[in-house]
Design a protein around this motif. Sequence first.
Motif, PDB file in Angstrom:
ATOM      1  N   CYS A  93      -0.051   4.262  -0.310  1.00  0.00           N
ATOM      2  CA  CYS A  93      -0.552   5.201   0.513  1.00  0.00           C
ATOM      3  C   CYS A  93      -0.374   5.006   1.925  1.00  0.00           C
ATOM      4  O   CYS A  93      -0.623   5.858   2.841  1.00  0.00           O
ATOM      5  N   GLY A  94      -0.274   3.890   2.458  1.00  0.00           N
ATOM      6  CA  GLY A  94       0.261   3.560   3.796  1.00  0.00           C
ATOM      7  C   GLY A  94       1.441   3.893   4.147  1.00  0.00           C
ATOM      8  O   GLY A  94       1.969   3.650   5.321  1.00  0.00           O
ATOM      9  N   SER A 133      -7.050   4.082  -5.188  1.00  0.00           N
ATOM     10  CA  SER A 133      -8.318   3.681  -5.239  1.00  0.00           C
ATOM     11  C   SER A 133      -8.656   3.220  -7.067  1.00  0.00           C
ATOM     12  O   SER A 133      -9.153   2.566  -7.391  1.00  0.00           O
ATOM     13  N   SER A 146       0.774  -1.277   0.009  1.00  0.00           N
ATOM     14  CA  SER A 146      -0.137  -0.179  -0.077  1.00  0.00           C
ATOM     15  C   SER A 146       1.017   1.278  -0.065  1.00  0.00           C
ATOM     16  O   SER A 146       1.352   1.590   1.134  1.00  0.00           O
ATOM     17  N   ASN A 179      -6.660   0.195  -8.400  1.00  0.00           N
ATOM     18  CA  ASN A 179      -7.299  -0.787  -7.987  1.00  0.00           C
ATOM     19  C   ASN A 179      -8.478  -1.270  -9.044  1.00  0.00           C
ATOM     20  O   ASN A 179      -8.738  -2.235  -9.321  1.00  0.00           O
ATOM     21  N   LYS A 180      -9.259  -0.123  -9.499  1.00  0.00           N
ATOM     22  CA  LYS A 180     -10.411  -0.400 -10.445  1.00  0.00           C
ATOM     23  C   LYS A 180      -9.868  -0.704 -11.642  1.00  0.00           C
ATOM     24  O   LYS A 180     -10.471  -1.516 -12.178  1.00  0.00           O
ATOM     25  N   SER A 219     -10.113  12.725  -3.898  1.00  0.00           N
ATOM     26  CA  SER A 219      -9.101  12.468  -3.057  1.00  0.00           C
ATOM     27  C   SER A 219      -9.262  12.885  -1.506  1.00  0.00           C
ATOM     28  O   SER A 219     -10.356  13.743  -1.335  1.00  0.00           O
ATOM     29  N   ILE A 220      -8.559  12.282  -0.604  1.00  0.00           N
ATOM     30  CA  ILE A 220      -8.624  12.691   0.458  1.00  0.00           C
ATOM     31  C   ILE A 220      -7.194  12.578   1.290  1.00  0.00           C
ATOM     32  O   ILE A 220      -6.669  11.423   0.851  1.00  0.00           O
ATOM     33  N   THR A 221      -6.989  13.202   2.216  1.00  0.00           N
ATOM     34  CA  THR A 221      -5.820  13.113   2.834  1.00  0.00           C
ATOM     35  C   THR A 221      -5.784  13.737   4.613  1.00  0.00           C
ATOM     36  O   THR A 221      -6.721  14.467   4.552  1.00  0.00           O
ATOM     37  N   ILE A 231       2.908   4.470  13.230  1.00  0.00           N
ATOM     38  CA  ILE A 231       1.318   4.125  13.660  1.00  0.00           C
ATOM     39  C   ILE A 231       1.199   2.814  12.954  1.00  0.00           C
ATOM     40  O   ILE A 231       0.508   2.163  13.538  1.00  0.00           O
ATOM     41  N   VAL A 232       1.655   2.350  11.785  1.00  0.00           N
ATOM     42  CA  VAL A 232       1.669   1.140  11.382  1.00  0.00           C
ATOM     43  C   VAL A 232       3.242   0.258  11.892  1.00  0.00           C
ATOM     44  O   VAL A 232       4.124   0.821  11.319  1.00  0.00           O
ATOM     45  N   GLY A 258       2.757  -4.658   7.834  1.00  0.00           N
ATOM     46  CA  GLY A 258       1.406  -4.100   7.892  1.00  0.00           C
ATOM     47  C   GLY A 258       1.190  -3.603   6.409  1.00  0.00           C
ATOM     48  O   GLY A 258      -0.073  -3.620   6.079  1.00  0.00           O
ATOM     49  N   TYR A 317       2.320   6.399   7.006  1.00  0.00           N
ATOM     50  CA  TYR A 317       1.962   5.731   8.403  1.00  0.00           C
ATOM     51  C   TYR A 317       2.868   4.398   8.851  1.00  0.00           C
ATOM     52  O   TYR A 317       2.896   4.481  10.192  1.00  0.00           O
TER      53      TYR A 317
END
Lengths: 449, 449
Positions: free
Chosen positions: B42-43, B302, B40, B305-306, B329-331, B51-52, B57, B46
């Motif tokens: 995007c992960g 996202s 990921s 993936n699609k 999008s979001i952050t 955090i991860v 993870g 973190y």
Amino acid sequence: MKIVIIGGVAAGTSAAARAKRINPEAEIVIFERDSDISYSGCGLPYYISNIVEERDGVIIYTPERFEAKKGAEVKSQHSVEDILVDSKEVIVRDILRDEINRVKYDKLLIATGASPIVPEIKGIDLDNIFPLRNVHNADRIIDHIQLNQPKKAVVIGGGYIGLELTESLLEHDIEVSVVEKAHQVLTNLDDDMAEIVVEHLQDKGVEVILGDGVIEFQGDKSVERVITESGQELDCDFVILAIGVRPNTDLAKRAGIELGQTGAIKVNSKMETNIADIYAAGDCVESTNLITGQPIWVPLGSTANKHGRVAGSNLCGVEDEFKGILATSITKVCDLAVACTGLTVREAKEKGYDVVSSVIKAGNHAGYYPDYTKITIKLVVEKDSGRVLGGQIIGKDGVDKRIDVLATAIHNEMKAAELIDIDLSYAPPFSVPKDGLMIAGLVTDKKRN
Amino acid sequence: MKIVIIGGVAAGTSAAARAKRINPEAEIVIFERDSDISYSGCGLPYYISNIVEERDGVIIYTPERFEAKKGAEVKSQHSVEDILVDSKEVIVRDILRDEINRVKYDKLLIATGASPIVPEIKGIDLDNIFPLRNVHNADRIIDHIQLNQPKKAVVIGGGYIGLELTESLLEHDIEVSVVEKAHQVLTNLDDDMAEIVVEHLQDKGVEVILGDGVIEFQGDKSVERVITESGQELDCDFVILAIGVRPNTDLAKRAGIELGQTGAIKVNSKMETNIADIYAAGDCVESTNLITGQPIWVPLGSTANKHGRVAGSNLCGVEDEFKGILATSITKVCDLAVACTGLTVREAKEKGYDVVSSVIKAGNHAGYYPDYTKITIKLVVEKDSGRVLGGQIIGKDGVDKRIDVLATAIHNEMKAAELIDIDLSYAPPFSVPKDGLMIAGLVTDKKRN
């Protein structure tokens, strides 16, 4: 122009505010039976649980503040006893002074709300049997808890209010039994989804008795015991009566205003009743179900507010329409959010739809991000067209988001297979790349073949 | 049938899983240059912020787990050097063994992703200047932090990755300066909304330098100082390079595959390139903007993936379409969620739309309920039609919900004035009776007159 509004909670105050904004010259008066107006009925369980610490917290406007801010006159503790349709007058009782007056109107809005159903059960007049509708009801429950430190309560009714109050009582370390006559709690859900809520309540130590009604309350002066149809005897220090509400339509009925097949007042999309210049809004009126096109009565604060706004516009001659509802609702039951929109499988079948459905579990957000939890999504899809007819979602986080996306999708008559096409936001703290709604859409769509 | 997939992160693995599911008989092989697949991206911020906690993870599948679970063969540390279109072969280098092989394909998917832009600036080769794209990049940043206990970092670039990493570094108590060449951070937002983010970063002690590019990195062996165009000298222990990414298109270009006007690979809605039996998906391809109908390149997990799912279906002859994106999008930037969907005012004007917009503040949920906070909503509406073209939302809670509702509304071409008609869920812990989106819709619609 003189506008008279009967009832000053959600719909009445929304309408008054809207009308005054459109037409500052209009003379507007709200008559409210209660001493409180403009309170959040939905907030009362949180006032009782002490999450909202101040009584003022759930009161959005006092009569004085409303008058100052919105410019409409508020007569609290004034009960409208009759509507004289021909002379366009209302008969108003000043409850404190015990005076009766006639008040003329050009336009009238009935926003009389709904009242808790109080069943005619033996012992119903015993002390410490509490309904919950207004702030006074809540005050009485809080006083009882503070004064008597009760240990055990029976909540009659496993609907939203019953379960929200169950949570409130657990916050006070009160042991709770919920008695529900139906074979499931939350009858706006399908039974498989309601079962998740029951398990959660049981995990919290709540006794849930289903398919069993109450036949008697026993006690000396106060209630001490609840007797059910099946013969169970539930000792308790008090009872919460939450078996439902009914629309307050007596006044309208006496004036010759037509009720709909749901028993609530019938209005058109402009919130007009069958009698000229008389409008109705809020919990006392029925709405149109946007899916079935049929009347439906689901008394909720969100709908009442919108009803009020639309009525307020039309009262002033500015055309506005209330098109209908999907019966979207959400409630918090301890740690769970429980939400639904549109039709359940049961409702869909009752209405003659041929449907497929599926229940899936999906993450609230990325699995590696803290506070990961799985939510359960049930999707109801019309077999023939593939259109989404409804959804039910339960979980600890992210439920409100998904039910609102689904409500928006249903509003737009989207098909289940199209949910994956929506460009929903993704970042690990908020979601997963392929959202549970999309998966539910694909899985359910597949069942159509 | 033999399917070859170049690239094994989001799009490549999604496509492989989908294709194998549709056609278990298909022989599928993924070639991935890196040793990790299916992580990921995007992960990673973190993982860096701890955090991860575990490297695993952010890795969804190891090559072994993916092979076992999904049934496609995975060749990690295998780089595809060339595509031979006429003979339908790829030239593959086994990086560890340094061997070259030819591999035949019936269908080929290019999912080569994107790479961080590394500008040709004096001193760029100094140590401790880190891009972030894959898990190795993240490992290097983490190692540097753990080994050297750095006190001060300069982040070059105020986009999503730059700001997410700023948060990661703050978690390690590292002082951060963000240098952004544009006059605002997050250029996918309008400047007024981006300003809210800057103020939030400043509140967190971050120095934000806007409208100023980097011209030199100074230092002995490692970077010690960043020099900007305006002459600022920023001392630092390391640098994060986050000025953006570009699509990895070299391989495709050499094979004669057409690129679009965005510079990314051009595909049709079936993810087919201009060359028969060659598909492309993920961060290396452009999408269609659903509003403008024009090509747009927004590399996000996202979408990747699609893309992969649609490509996987079509690779196996099951028709599926990827219709396009809204660039939703979001952050998360420290305590703020920052989201957008559709067009900003700036983009809309660039594309020739005549728009109105408004910025409002609204509650995340009932004001009396704990953790009440106000979110800022900007709505962009086409003046003529009243249709919602875009929205930007910033706040501490409830941002993801509203941006997703808005994305669903825009997907369905809803008008601003219709937002109030959606039956959104209401209960005090989750929302307010008249949601901010509805208010924004009404307020912005009014500006059309």
